[in-house]
Every structure is written in structure tokens, then in C-alpha cells.
Design an enzyme around this catalytic site. Sequence first.
Site, PDB file in Angstrom:
ATOM      1  N   ILE A  19      48.573 103.865  27.186  1.00  0.00           N
ATOM      2  CA  ILE A  19      49.590 104.166  26.162  1.00  0.00           C
ATOM      3  C   ILE A  19      49.028 103.920  24.757  1.00  0.00           C
ATOM      4  CG2 ILE A  19      51.907 103.547  25.332  1.00  0.00           C
ATOM      5  CD1 ILE A  19      51.779 105.111  28.062  1.00  0.00           C
ATOM      6  N   HIS A  56      52.993 113.061  37.701  1.00  0.00           N
ATOM      7  CA  HIS A  56      54.122 113.499  38.512  1.00  0.00           C
ATOM      8  C   HIS A  56      54.716 114.806  37.981  1.00  0.00           C
ATOM      9  CE1 HIS A  56      54.306 109.882  40.936  1.00  0.00           C
ATOM     10  NE2 HIS A  56      54.204 109.145  39.854  1.00  0.00           N
ATOM     11  N   VAL A 182      45.797  89.263  20.098  1.00  0.00           N
ATOM     12  CA  VAL A 182      46.756  89.043  19.014  1.00  0.00           C
ATOM     13  C   VAL A 182      47.554  87.773  19.308  1.00  0.00           C
ATOM     14  CG1 VAL A 182      48.791  89.962  17.842  1.00  0.00           C
ATOM     15  CG2 VAL A 182      46.909  91.496  18.477  1.00  0.00           C
ATOM     16  N   LYS A 265      59.520 103.537  44.154  1.00  0.00           N
ATOM     17  CA  LYS A 265      59.640 104.982  44.071  1.00  0.00           C
ATOM     18  C   LYS A 265      58.431 105.725  44.602  1.00  0.00           C
ATOM     19  CE  LYS A 265      62.821 104.816  40.272  1.00  0.00           C
ATOM     20  NZ  LYS A 265      63.026 104.946  38.852  1.00  0.00           N
TER      21      LYS A 265
HETATM   22  C1  LIG Z   1      51.779 100.181  41.177  1.00  0.00           C
HETATM   23  C2  LIG Z   1      51.919 101.166  40.057  1.00  0.00           C
HETATM   24  C3  LIG Z   1      51.813 102.527  40.303  1.00  0.00           C
HETATM   25  C4  LIG Z   1      51.979 103.444  39.268  1.00  0.00           C
HETATM   26  N1  LIG Z   1      51.767 104.762  39.519  1.00  0.00           N
HETATM   27  C5  LIG Z   1      51.928 105.651  38.516  1.00  0.00           C
HETATM   28  C6  LIG Z   1      51.687 107.037  38.745  1.00  0.00           C
HETATM   29  O1  LIG Z   1      51.226 107.452  39.805  1.00  0.00           O
HETATM   30  N2  LIG Z   1      51.977 107.905  37.737  1.00  0.00           N
HETATM   31  C7  LIG Z   1      52.467 107.492  36.540  1.00  0.00           C
HETATM   32  O2  LIG Z   1      52.770 108.331  35.712  1.00  0.00           O
HETATM   33  N3  LIG Z   1      52.601 106.173  36.259  1.00  0.00           N
HETATM   34  C8  LIG Z   1      52.331 105.257  37.212  1.00  0.00           C
HETATM   35  N4  LIG Z   1      52.465 103.924  36.951  1.00  0.00           N
HETATM   36  C9  LIG Z   1      52.802 103.508  35.578  1.00  0.00           C
HETATM   37  C10 LIG Z   1      51.551 103.446  34.678  1.00  0.00           C
HETATM   38  O3  LIG Z   1      50.483 102.814  35.343  1.00  0.00           O
HETATM   39  C11 LIG Z   1      51.918 102.659  33.417  1.00  0.00           C
HETATM   40  O4  LIG Z   1      53.050 103.286  32.824  1.00  0.00           O
HETATM   41  C12 LIG Z   1      50.817 102.610  32.366  1.00  0.00           C
HETATM   42  O5  LIG Z   1      49.581 102.261  32.926  1.00  0.00           O
HETATM   43  C13 LIG Z   1      51.207 101.597  31.297  1.00  0.00           C
HETATM   44  O6  LIG Z   1      50.173 101.542  30.351  1.00  0.00           O
HETATM   45  P1  LIG Z   1      50.220 100.544  29.130  1.00  0.00           P
HETATM   46  O7  LIG Z   1      49.155 100.971  28.207  1.00  0.00           O
HETATM   47  O8  LIG Z   1      51.629 100.468  28.612  1.00  0.00           O
HETATM   48  O9  LIG Z   1      49.959  99.099  29.764  1.00  0.00           O
HETATM   49  P2  LIG Z   1      48.570  98.375  30.102  1.00  0.00           P
HETATM   50  O10 LIG Z   1      47.653  99.267  30.808  1.00  0.00           O
HETATM   51  O11 LIG Z   1      48.939  97.093  30.776  1.00  0.00           O
HETATM   52  O12 LIG Z   1      47.946  98.085  28.683  1.00  0.00           O
HETATM   53  C14 LIG Z   1      48.428  97.086  27.815  1.00  0.00           C
HETATM   54  C15 LIG Z   1      47.229  96.505  27.102  1.00  0.00           C
HETATM   55  O13 LIG Z   1      47.665  95.584  26.113  1.00  0.00           O
HETATM   56  C16 LIG Z   1      46.719  94.526  26.073  1.00  0.00           C
HETATM   57  N5  LIG Z   1      47.343  93.361  25.464  1.00  0.00           N
HETATM   58  C17 LIG Z   1      48.403  92.648  25.928  1.00  0.00           C
HETATM   59  N6  LIG Z   1      48.685  91.644  25.099  1.00  0.00           N
HETATM   60  C18 LIG Z   1      47.784  91.701  24.090  1.00  0.00           C
HETATM   61  C19 LIG Z   1      47.562  90.918  22.923  1.00  0.00           C
HETATM   62  N7  LIG Z   1      48.321  89.852  22.642  1.00  0.00           N
HETATM   63  N8  LIG Z   1      46.543  91.255  22.100  1.00  0.00           N
HETATM   64  C20 LIG Z   1      45.750  92.316  22.373  1.00  0.00           C
HETATM   65  N9  LIG Z   1      45.924  93.112  23.470  1.00  0.00           N
HETATM   66  C21 LIG Z   1      46.929  92.799  24.316  1.00  0.00           C
HETATM   67  C22 LIG Z   1      46.366  94.316  27.532  1.00  0.00           C
HETATM   68  O14 LIG Z   1      45.154  93.605  27.681  1.00  0.00           O
HETATM   69  C23 LIG Z   1      46.308  95.744  28.041  1.00  0.00           C
HETATM   70  O15 LIG Z   1      45.007  96.283  27.975  1.00  0.00           O
HETATM   71  C24 LIG Z   1      52.277 102.987  37.958  1.00  0.00           C
HETATM   72  C25 LIG Z   1      52.353 101.611  37.712  1.00  0.00           C
HETATM   73  C26 LIG Z   1      52.150 100.716  38.742  1.00  0.00           C
HETATM   74  C27 LIG Z   1      52.168  99.262  38.446  1.00  0.00           C
END
Ligand SMILES: Cc1cc2nc3c(=O)[nH]c(=O)nc-3n(C[C@H](O)[C@H](O)[C@H](O)COP(=O)(O)OP(=O)(O)OC[C@H]3O[C@@H](n4cnc5c(N)ncnc54)[C@H](O)[C@@H]3O)c2cc1C
Length: 395
Positions: A19, A56, A182, A265
Site C-alpha cells: 500500500i 480478486h 517512526v 473468506k
Molecule cells: C492471510 C492473508 C491473505 C490475503 N490474501 C489476499 C489476496 O489474495 N488478495 C488480496 O487482494 N489481498 C489479500 N490479503 C490482504 C493484503 O495482503 C493486504 O491488504 C496488504 O498486504 C496490506 O498491505 P499494507 O502495505 O497495508 O501492510 P504491510 O504489508 O503490513 O505494510 C506495512 C508496513 O509498515 C511498516 N511499518 C509499521 N510501523 C512502522 C513504523 N512505526 N515506522 C516505519 N514503518 C512501519 C511495516 O514494517 C510494514 O512494512 C491477504 C492478507 C492476509 C493476511
Amino acid sequence: MQVKGSLVFDVVVIGAGVIGAAISRELSKYNLQVAILERNLQVAQETSAGNSGVIHGGFDPIPGTLSAKLNLLGRSIYENEWFRELSFPHKKVDSLVLAFTDLEKAELKTLYDQGITNGLKTDETEILSREQCLELEPNVNLQVVAGFLCTSSHIVDPVCLTNRLVESATLNGVKLFLEANVETIAKSGDHFVVQTIDRRSQIERYRAKFIINAAGHYADVVAAMIEDKDFTLKARRGQYRVIEKTERGVINDHILFMVPTIYGKGVIVAPMLDGHLLVGPTAEEGIAKEETRLISIEQFEEIGVIARRIIPGLRLEKTCGMFSGSRSICVETDDFWIAASSKDQRFIHVAGISSPGLSAAPAIAREVIALLKKQTELVAKVDWVKDQPVLSSRS
Ligand SMILES: Cc1cc2nc3c(=O)[nH]c(=O)nc-3n(C[C@H](O)[C@H](O)[C@H](O)COP(=O)(O)OP(=O)(O)OC[C@H]3O[C@@H](n4cnc5c(N)ncnc54)[C@H](O)[C@@H]3O)c2cc1C
């Protein structure tokens, strides 16, 4: 402890999961000084590395939710832009949801209707008879009574994708700071001052007009740094088993789903891009933030039970890997929380990005740009580079 002077940016993005990476690349299209702060040594080490990797079709989210809207829009951006512009492994693979009871069969119609309401076309979805299911996938449980086919899904390598997004962003001027945890955020005039710390206790400060909070499971902790309690997060962990390539032939080219159950799901038996089979995920509630990627032997057995419900003949002894990730769920809405903070409009939360967050990532990034455009004029770069050569060095 060493404290350096502040680095000045227009926008600081906290978190380099898929994201934060998608948002940073979108921001790189404008004349802005942008920094990504990631506390790990590499990008995509948390939830973005522990998921099913499915883009999806869009039949699963509840109609009217933000996740339903952004799933459909996100998939369209993958198909029309990202698959063409960015070099990362992906493959079109149909989704087949299998019903093993009459009750589950009734659910298939709900999924079909949801899909159509969400914007899927009638030629992308179809309810299949038992015979049609067995013709497509002869090794599924013979108790199958019906299926729901969606022909608009893909599988991707989410870690590779996140790296490509960050590389594309940095190629276009965004600065990536790894090992930048952070710790505090303060306000100073019209700027935020973000303080990070690394493993050697070295402190760095970044000044920015806007903050994008894409910190995954820690988005609530980051929000609390400006005393914002707008939303609450909880974590639901999912564990997978990876089955040897020798077993790949047990299914054809379909992502096989069970009808949504207590397991969550997205329980699947699916082909992986590298030739393995993926089975899982489970769904464990009440997970601590520090344990979102833990694996356990109890869940290992549970995955086997689920897998055999879908493919009874699957040789589970051919398991060659395990991993897990946790869905970050917004308690108040059970939907994505993409909004300016009630404490400061220039602090934008991108939280509760549970599944289908990977699918929705490109659309989430555009949603954030739209929020920024309400507050400031964004001027498009004339020299933004679309194509991405292989690049490993980062600032
Ligand atoms: C089991 C499972 C299956 C899934 N399957 C699917 C799928 O098939 N299709 C789909 O569309 N979605 C799927 N999802 C959802 C998808 O994986 C997530 O929506 C997505 O990866 C979220 O990304 P993110 O960047 O928000 O979070 P993250 O990948 O967790 O990234 C957040 C980042 O912030 C960093 N961070 C946190 N705190 C700090 C701080 N204080 N300072 C600096 N950095 C920090 C972390 O280190 C991390 O790198 C699935 C999720 C799960 C758990």
C-alpha cells in the site's frame, strides 16, 4: 545516540508494504518531494509478504463498501496499467468457488449476485453444476454439489510487485529510507516532524507537510502519535502450507476456494507462480501485533484438514514450506479506513487494509491522491518515467 538535522519533504509515507509502495509511486507522478519511511531492512516483509497473492475478480466484498469499489477499480488498473508498465510475475487464473452442501450451494448465488452488484460483467461469472466442476477439476472432492466460476482473477508475486513499485517511485525521485522506525510525530508550524530510530539507536528527523499513514498493523500506533483514536485495529492471522512442485498436476489452472466459512473468506488450493501449490490460509483471531507472521504446528495440521476437504488426494507429506500473514481489520467498520485524521487534515490514514487490499492497491493509491488534491494543488511531472529497468540501489 546520535541526532541528525531534519530532512524536508512535501509528503512522508510511513510503511513500505504494497500500500505504501503503491501510494509512493502514484505520488511520484507529481512535482512533490516524497519520502518513504520503512522500519524493516527491506520492503514488503510484513502482510504484503504473507498473503494469497490473488488479484480478486471482485465478487467477495460486500456491495457498497469501499473495499468492493476499490477491488473492482484496482483490478482494472492492474489489467490496463500495472501489468503493462511494471515488470513482475503475474498470471491470469480463474477462481472456482466450490460448494459441498446445499447450504453452501445457496451461498454461491449470493456470491454471484454480489459480483454483479459490485460491477462484474455477466460473462465474467457463472454458476456451474457438479458435473461442470468435475470436468474442470477432476480431483476435487466428489461431494461437490456446485461451483461458482469467476474468470477475471490473477495471481501475482506481491513481494516482487512491491519492490517494483518502490523502484519505479525511486526512479521518479521518491526517497526510500529503510531501517527508519517512526517513533514520534510532532507538529511544528505547518509541518510535521517525524522522528525515526534505527537499530544502532541513530535518530533521524523528517519534516513534511503531509503524512500518509500506511503502517499496516501499526497504523493505529502511528495515529496515536498525534493523539488520534479515530479507528481501532485487530489482527486475524492466516497460515499457509506450500506443497512441492511434483503435486502441481493435482489441480488444473484454477484458484480453488471453499465457500466462505469460519476459516475466513479466502481458503484456497491454488497454483503458485513458481510451480508450487499453495494451501490456506487459516483464520486465528486476537493476534498480537508482534505475532502477525508466526507459524504454529496446530495450524499446520488444520491447513491439512482444509486442503483435504477440497482435494482429498492431496499428498500433504509433500509440504515444503510454510508462512503466514495477518489481516489488519478495522474494528469500527470492517472496511478499509482511508481518511484524513480528525486531528489534522494533512495526516491521511490508509488503515484496516485487509483482503482484498492487494487487489485494491492501485485504486487505494488513487483514492489517497484524491484526498490530497482536496487540500493542495498537485502538478503532474512532465518527465515521469513509466517503464522500469532492473534497479537495486536505493537511497
Ligand atoms: C492471510 C492473508 C491473505 C490475503 N490474501 C489476499 C489476496 O489474495 N488478495 C488480496 O487482494 N489481498 C489479500 N490479503 C490482504 C493484503 O495482503 C493486504 O491488504 C496488504 O498486504 C496490506 O498491505 P499494507 O502495505 O497495508 O501492510 P504491510 O504489508 O503490513 O505494510 C506495512 C508496513 O509498515 C511498516 N511499518 C509499521 N510501523 C512502522 C513504523 N512505526 N515506522 C516505519 N514503518 C512501519 C511495516 O514494517 C510494514 O512494512 C491477504 C492478507 C492476509 C493476511
